[in-house]
Design a protein around this motif. Structure first.
Motif, mmCIF file in Angstrom:
data_model
loop_
_atom_site.group_PDB
_atom_site.id
_atom_site.type_symbol
_atom_site.label_atom_id
_atom_site.label_comp_id
_atom_site.label_asym_id
_atom_site.label_seq_id
_atom_site.Cartn_x
_atom_site.Cartn_y
_atom_site.Cartn_z
ATOM 1 N N GLY A 25 0.687 -1.263 -0.135
ATOM 2 C CA GLY A 25 0.210 -0.154 0.038
ATOM 3 C C GLY A 25 0.722 1.306 -0.110
ATOM 4 O O GLY A 25 0.265 2.290 -0.013
ATOM 5 N N GLU A 26 2.155 1.096 -0.094
ATOM 6 C CA GLU A 26 3.076 2.346 -0.002
ATOM 7 C C GLU A 26 3.743 2.574 -1.395
ATOM 8 O O GLU A 26 3.884 1.780 -2.125
ATOM 9 C CB GLU A 26 3.921 2.124 1.198
ATOM 10 N N VAL A 27 4.345 3.799 -1.492
ATOM 11 C CA VAL A 27 5.496 3.808 -2.610
ATOM 12 C C VAL A 27 6.622 4.522 -1.884
ATOM 13 O O VAL A 27 6.642 4.743 -0.789
ATOM 14 C CB VAL A 27 4.654 4.888 -3.446
ATOM 15 N N LEU A 28 7.755 4.324 -2.562
ATOM 16 C CA LEU A 28 8.871 4.747 -2.263
ATOM 17 C C LEU A 28 9.205 6.261 -3.458
ATOM 18 O O LEU A 28 8.942 6.256 -4.415
ATOM 19 C CB LEU A 28 10.147 3.880 -2.655
ATOM 20 N N ILE A 29 9.658 7.406 -2.535
ATOM 21 C CA ILE A 29 9.443 8.716 -3.301
ATOM 22 C C ILE A 29 11.112 9.241 -3.191
ATOM 23 O O ILE A 29 11.703 8.961 -2.039
ATOM 24 C CB ILE A 29 8.559 9.511 -2.600
ATOM 25 N N GLN A 30 11.705 9.663 -4.190
ATOM 26 C CA GLN A 30 12.954 10.452 -4.077
ATOM 27 C C GLN A 30 12.484 11.566 -3.878
ATOM 28 O O GLN A 30 11.803 12.511 -4.517
ATOM 29 C CB GLN A 30 13.601 10.170 -5.533
ATOM 30 N N VAL A 31 12.813 12.208 -2.703
ATOM 31 C CA VAL A 31 12.423 13.544 -2.379
ATOM 32 C C VAL A 31 13.293 14.422 -2.992
ATOM 33 O O VAL A 31 14.416 14.367 -3.160
ATOM 34 C CB VAL A 31 12.360 13.867 -0.952
#
Length: 338
Positions: A25-31
């Motif tokens: 249910g999550e994503v990985l984000i490059q901030v």
């Protein structure tokens, strides 16, 4: 990866922390860009109320105003998100309780708040694991600087909506910080005559540079009928002043929080037939803020005074204004890849 960690009052810096992985249910984000807020300063100084209420503890990883790019998805998340520029809600409800099911996840008793409450690591880091249900896509017409201002803008837009302004109404915004100026921008876009009250000549001069010529101190504020008053300050005496100033039968909106209790006289509230509204978080205003930024009716980017690397953040939280900073109230951090 690198992340900014507050270890205790006055003790903070960049640390190597484990790389996050997106759960189901999550994503990985490059901030790419993250903003610094007064709440972050309160955690650095130790004054943040959540520290004393048991909703937060040290060490804490801050950052709730942000944008970035999705690089991976966890189980159950549509891979269409990969590569998209996004921002997201600060308030993350449990999704099961009565408040969440009623559309009030921002006041869920069991909520986490990104970089603030109940241990959810924030966005002042190279990468961020984040629930996909709370993502908001950013169109290309909203650049990275504006994208990282969507969260405070959601607060400001909700405040203006709560004020019930009509075209031609006269609105007074108390406080010339980020949310106050954003509220002034949204009120102007709604067709109101907007006045701003602040404390320093520098902040009022900056408000005038944004086109708010009616910028006052409490000593110079003219005696005019105010159809709505939005208190976006942190001064404990201004909530009562807002109630005194507003026209009978109209609205006061409280979005600022003082460091000590504020008092209002409910007799005044009743006898003036005033509606008072409190605003916590930008949740229901995020999409509207993105739309206003995209169509150009509100441009928040002049509010950004400086953009720093992560390892230069600690002095800002300690009250040091970055060298060469512009006149605006907001400091941003640029992460690798920005």
């Amino acid at each position: 990866m690198k992340a900014f960690v507050v270890r205790g009052p006055g003790d903070a810096g960049v640390e190597d922390v484990p790389e996050p992985a997106p759960a189901a249910g999550e994503v990985l984000i490059q901030v790419r860009r993250a903003g610094v807020c007064g709440t972050d300063v309160e955690f650095f100084t130790g004054h943040m109320q959540y520290l004393h209420d048991g909703h937060a503890s040290y060490p804490i990883r801050l950052g709730h105003e942000w944008m970035g790019v999705v690089t991976a998805v966890g189980d159950g998340v549509d891979p269409v998100w990969v590569g998209r520029r996004v921002t997201g809600d600060t308030m993350l409800g449990c999704g099961r309780c009565y408040r969440c099911l009623d559309g009030r996840h921002h006041v869920c008793e069991f909520r986490t708040e990104l970089g603030i409450r109940n241990g959810r690591p924030g966005a002042l880091a190279e990468r961020l694991a984040y629930p996909a249900a709370y993502l908001h896509p950013l169109p290309d017409s909203v650049d990275d600087a504006a994208g990282a201002l969507v969260e405070p803008a959601g607060n400001a837009l909700r405040s203006v909506r709560a004020a019930g302004l009509r075209p031609g109404d006269r609105a007074l915004v108390l406080g010339a910080g980020t949310i106050g100026l954003l509220a002034a921008m949204f009120a102007r876009a709604a067709g109101a005559e907007v006045h701003v009250m602040g404390r320093s000549g520098r902040s009022l001069g900056f408000a005038r540079s944004l086109g708010f010529e009616d910028a006052w101190t409490d000593e110079t504020l003219p005696e005019l009928p105010w159809d709505a008053v939005i208190d976006a300050s942190n001064a404990p005496h201004l909530p009562a002043l807002a109630l005194d100033l507003v026209e009978p039968g109209r609205r006061v909106v409280y979005v600022g929080l003082a460091g000590s209790p504020s008092a209002i006289d409910t007799r005044t509230l009743v006898l003036k037939d005033v509606t008072a509204v409190g605003i916590l978080g930008g949740s229901q205003g995020l999409d509207g803020a993105i739309e206003a930024f995209a169509n150009g009716s509100v441009d928040p980017r002049p509010l950004v005074a400086a953009v720093l690397p992560l390892d230069e953040l600690a002095p800002v939280l300690d009250g040091v204004r970055p060298e060469g900073a512009g006149p605006g109230p907001k400091v941003h951090v640029a992460l690798p890849g920005d």
